[in-house]
Design a protein around this motif. Structure first.
Motif, PDB file in Angstrom:
ATOM      1  N   HIS A 117       0.849  -1.197   0.000  1.00  0.00           N
ATOM      2  CA  HIS A 117       0.000   0.000   0.000  1.00  0.00           C
ATOM      3  C   HIS A 117       0.885   1.246   0.000  1.00  0.00           C
ATOM      4  O   HIS A 117       1.037   1.927   1.013  1.00  0.00           O
ATOM      5  CB  HIS A 117      -0.971  -0.036   1.180  1.00  0.00           C
ATOM      6  CG  HIS A 117      -1.956  -1.162   1.065  1.00  0.00           C
ATOM      7  ND1 HIS A 117      -2.798  -1.550   2.067  1.00  0.00           N
ATOM      8  CD2 HIS A 117      -2.236  -2.005   0.029  1.00  0.00           C
ATOM      9  CE1 HIS A 117      -3.554  -2.567   1.671  1.00  0.00           C
ATOM     10  NE2 HIS A 117      -3.215  -2.856   0.440  1.00  0.00           N
ATOM     11  N   GLU A 125       0.678   4.205  -1.458  1.00  0.00           N
ATOM     12  CA  GLU A 125       0.143   5.550  -1.273  1.00  0.00           C
ATOM     13  C   GLU A 125      -0.013   5.860   0.226  1.00  0.00           C
ATOM     14  O   GLU A 125       0.366   6.929   0.698  1.00  0.00           O
ATOM     15  CB  GLU A 125      -1.209   5.657  -1.952  1.00  0.00           C
ATOM     16  CG  GLU A 125      -1.308   6.898  -2.796  1.00  0.00           C
ATOM     17  CD  GLU A 125      -2.541   6.872  -3.654  1.00  0.00           C
ATOM     18  OE1 GLU A 125      -3.579   7.337  -3.149  1.00  0.00           O
ATOM     19  OE2 GLU A 125      -2.471   6.360  -4.788  1.00  0.00           O
ATOM     20  N   GLN A 126      -0.554   4.884   0.947  1.00  0.00           N
ATOM     21  CA  GLN A 126      -0.702   5.068   2.395  1.00  0.00           C
ATOM     22  C   GLN A 126       0.687   5.251   3.021  1.00  0.00           C
ATOM     23  O   GLN A 126       0.896   6.119   3.861  1.00  0.00           O
ATOM     24  CB  GLN A 126      -1.390   3.849   3.016  1.00  0.00           C
ATOM     25  CG  GLN A 126      -1.624   4.001   4.512  1.00  0.00           C
ATOM     26  CD  GLN A 126      -1.980   2.687   5.195  1.00  0.00           C
ATOM     27  OE1 GLN A 126      -1.434   1.638   4.857  1.00  0.00           O
ATOM     28  NE2 GLN A 126      -2.893   2.743   6.141  1.00  0.00           N
ATOM     29  N   ASP A 143      -7.089  -0.714   6.621  1.00  0.00           N
ATOM     30  CA  ASP A 143      -6.680   0.663   6.865  1.00  0.00           C
ATOM     31  C   ASP A 143      -7.511   1.246   8.018  1.00  0.00           C
ATOM     32  O   ASP A 143      -8.736   1.319   7.913  1.00  0.00           O
ATOM     33  CB  ASP A 143      -6.925   1.432   5.544  1.00  0.00           C
ATOM     34  CG  ASP A 143      -6.501   2.871   5.614  1.00  0.00           C
ATOM     35  OD1 ASP A 143      -6.287   3.379   6.740  1.00  0.00           O
ATOM     36  OD2 ASP A 143      -6.378   3.499   4.543  1.00  0.00           O
TER      37      ASP A 143
END
Ligand SMILES: Cc1ncc(C[n+]2csc(CCOP(=O)(O)OP(=O)(O)O)c2C)c(N)n1
Ligand SMILES: [Mg+2]
Length: 284
Positions: free
Chosen positions: A173, A175-176, A217
């Motif tokens: 992930h 972008e996170q 998330d």
């Protein structure tokens, strides 16, 4: 305008194809470029291991130190010149095993740096021995009967010792992760991101498939980052669900503000007065 590719470096990369470190590296470049930084504006410090090689593949100022010793090097650098953002990349073995005591000292001192732990739950560089975060029962060539110790819980440890910025991320992930890196760089003090990283060669248990249905998330669940009890609950994941995101954040006194002499500005800018130093030495 800075771009992620400004941080590309042509040093030959020998990470295994499919290694989770590639995604972590990309997330770092995106975070740095997103902040408008150029390679000369960043200092990276690392220890030994596959994670420790990260600064070789990122164009920036860097120092590659001894196994487990990246944190004291970074602390020294932050004292010498507090203006330079410092990113430390360490493996789980490097940070929690060989460097475990430095990790504890850093949580107590709170130096201003972003600490990224590439947690593949194994000693990758040395070909697959158990690390402090390997689960009990994890079979390796050195532990053919499975690991007998229980794993260290880095997030719970950091929280319980008073760390002011604690996050968990997953290498896929990106972008996170790059958002978390940027938030970590905004934080004045020690910011810790424990990154769950797939090791395609030496961890056959925690694979991309294994993580797929477990990772979620916490931002989407409305978690409050100032709620210590909720943070502790998220720290104690049970392997069936693995929460990622910013788990806890609070303001703390930074190391530079604990040492009165540093209030006068960066040591790097101070004039070196050899007569004063000599006078001091003569007293000894
Ligand atoms: C003092 C010391 N002890 C042991 C070693 C051997 N050694 C090098 S890397 C490593 C493990 C690295 O594992 P980790 O920090 O998890 O990084 P990874 O390779 O998994 O990214 C070990 C034990 C060393 N170089 N120095
Ligand atoms: Mg490792």
């Amino acid at each position: 305008m800075a771009e992620a590719r400004d941080f590309n470096c042509d040093f030959e990369n020998k990470w295994c194809p499919g290694c989770g470190n590639f995604a972590i590296l990309e997330a770092m470049k995106n975070a740095l470029a997103g902040r408008g930084l150029s390679p000369k504006d960043v200092l990276m410090i690392s220890g030994i291991g596959q994670a420790g090689k990260t600064p070789h593949f990122l164009k920036c100022n860097f120092f590659h130190g001894l196994h487990g010793r990246a944190i004291p090097l970074a602390t020294g650098a932050s004292v010498a010149d507090s203006r330079l953002p410092i990113i430390v990349s360490m493996g789980d073995g490097d940070c929690y095993g060989e460097g475990g005591n430095h990790f504890l000292a850093a949580v107590r001192r709170n130096p201003d740096m972003t600490l990224l732990i590439h947690d593949n739950q194994v000693y990758g560089l040395t070909k697959g021995q158990a690390s402090p975060t390997s689960k009990r029962g994890f079979v390796t060539r050195l532990q053919p009967g499975g690991v007998r110790s229980d794993p260290l819980n880095p997030v719970a440890l950091a929280l319980s010792q008073g760390a002011g910025f604690v996050a968990r991320a997953y290498c896929v992930h990106k972008e996170q992760l790059s958002g978390l890196i940027s938030q970590a760089m905004d934080y004045r003090g020690l910011s810790i991101i424990n990154i769950m990283q797939v090791c395609v060669s030496f961890n056959p248990v925690n694979t991309y498939d294994w993580y797929k249905d477990r990772i979620y998330d916490i931002d989407k669940k409305g978690h409050s980052t100032d709620d210590f009890q909720a943070a502790m609950d998220l720290a104690f994941m049970d392997d069936e669900k693995i929460p990622t995101g910013l788990i806890y954040k609070k303001e703390r006194v930074c190391f530079a503000d604990r040492v009165p002499v540093l209030a006068k500005g960066a040591l790097a800018d101070r004039k070196y007065d050899s007569a004063k130093v000599q006078a001091l030495l003569d007293k000894v």
